[in-house]
Design a protein around this motif. Sequence first.
Motif, PDB file in Angstrom:
ATOM      1  N   SER A   2     106.908  19.094 -36.973  1.00 15.28           N
ATOM      2  CA  SER A   2     106.057  19.334 -35.815  1.00 15.28           C
ATOM      3  C   SER A   2     106.905  19.201 -34.558  1.00 15.28           C
ATOM      4  N   ALA A  39     106.692  16.631 -41.361  1.00 18.55           N
ATOM      5  CA  ALA A  39     105.371  16.857 -41.950  1.00 18.55           C
ATOM      6  C   ALA A  39     105.563  17.617 -43.260  1.00 18.55           C
ATOM      7  N   TYR A  59     107.515  20.853 -43.444  1.00 23.05           N
ATOM      8  CA  TYR A  59     107.509  21.354 -42.080  1.00 23.05           C
ATOM      9  C   TYR A  59     107.952  20.246 -41.133  1.00 23.05           C
ATOM     10  N   ARG A  75     108.659  25.669 -40.338  1.00 28.14           N
ATOM     11  CA  ARG A  75     109.000  25.444 -41.747  1.00 28.14           C
ATOM     12  C   ARG A  75     110.493  25.153 -41.834  1.00 28.14           C
ATOM     13  N   THR A  81     101.893  21.697 -29.744  1.00 26.08           N
ATOM     14  CA  THR A  81     102.566  21.310 -30.982  1.00 26.08           C
ATOM     15  C   THR A  81     102.790  22.574 -31.809  1.00 26.08           C
ATOM     16  N   HIS A  82     104.011  22.764 -32.271  1.00 24.65           N
ATOM     17  CA  HIS A  82     104.357  23.936 -33.076  1.00 24.65           C
ATOM     18  C   HIS A  82     104.859  23.474 -34.442  1.00 24.65           C
ATOM     19  N   MET A  83     104.367  24.118 -35.513  1.00 21.41           N
ATOM     20  CA  MET A  83     104.793  23.786 -36.867  1.00 21.41           C
ATOM     21  C   MET A  83     105.907  24.732 -37.295  1.00 21.41           C
TER      22      MET A  83
END
Length: 254
Positions: A177, A172, A175, A188, A184-186
Amino acid sequence: MKVRTIVVDDEPLARERLLKLLRAEPQIEIVGEAKNGREAVALIRETKPALAFLDVQMPELDGFGVLAELAKGERPAVVFVTAFDKFALKAFEVHAIDYLLKPFDKERFQTALRRALEQLAPQQPARIQEQLAALLQELRPPAPAQSDRLAVKGDGRVVFVKINDIDWVEAADNYVSLHVGKETHMLRETMTHLEQRLPAEKFIRISRSTLVNMERIKELQPLFHGEYAVMLRDGTKLTLSRGHRDKLPQLGLA
């Protein structure tokens, strides 16, 4: 003979500026452009350029990742386009590889081009490959100590995600996902760097933007043009792209 040259940059304006400057140079033949690292790898293999102006900071696959994916004999001479810090710039200088520090002017561009063309003298190809290999070794981040979890920062807290709990990962922009059950964890992180952190015996790259935990795969369904639908145990449907068919043996297919 003109020097076959490509430009790789994920910023359209930066890419067009380089192309404009190169078009004004009679000794240069532009044979292609790419807007990301994956396109760059394919373009280099297809057009076999002698010279590449290569952006360092790109999502998914950065400039160093492009070189890492290419065999030693496939790598062209490179002028890096970068906003790196002084430490990295010093490394470029030590290994006699030129760079353009954004923003740069026409005079600095012509200096970098002249140095690159000097490196392309007939007796220099082996030396260029040695310089690129040494630079890559120095500037690619070292493989971190293996850990069984990832630290995800956000909303003023840090969430620890167990690697074994990750079902699949999706790129993403800058980032990724992390899909963990219904959560769901984003994170970096670029997809390329995360792939290096995850155990290769458990996670497989099925497309330029997708990594999947092989233990979560229930079945594969052939699609058109060499692609496969990847069905996970929770019902999620992903796609193994044609460009990643070389991963099929890891899934038990010849």
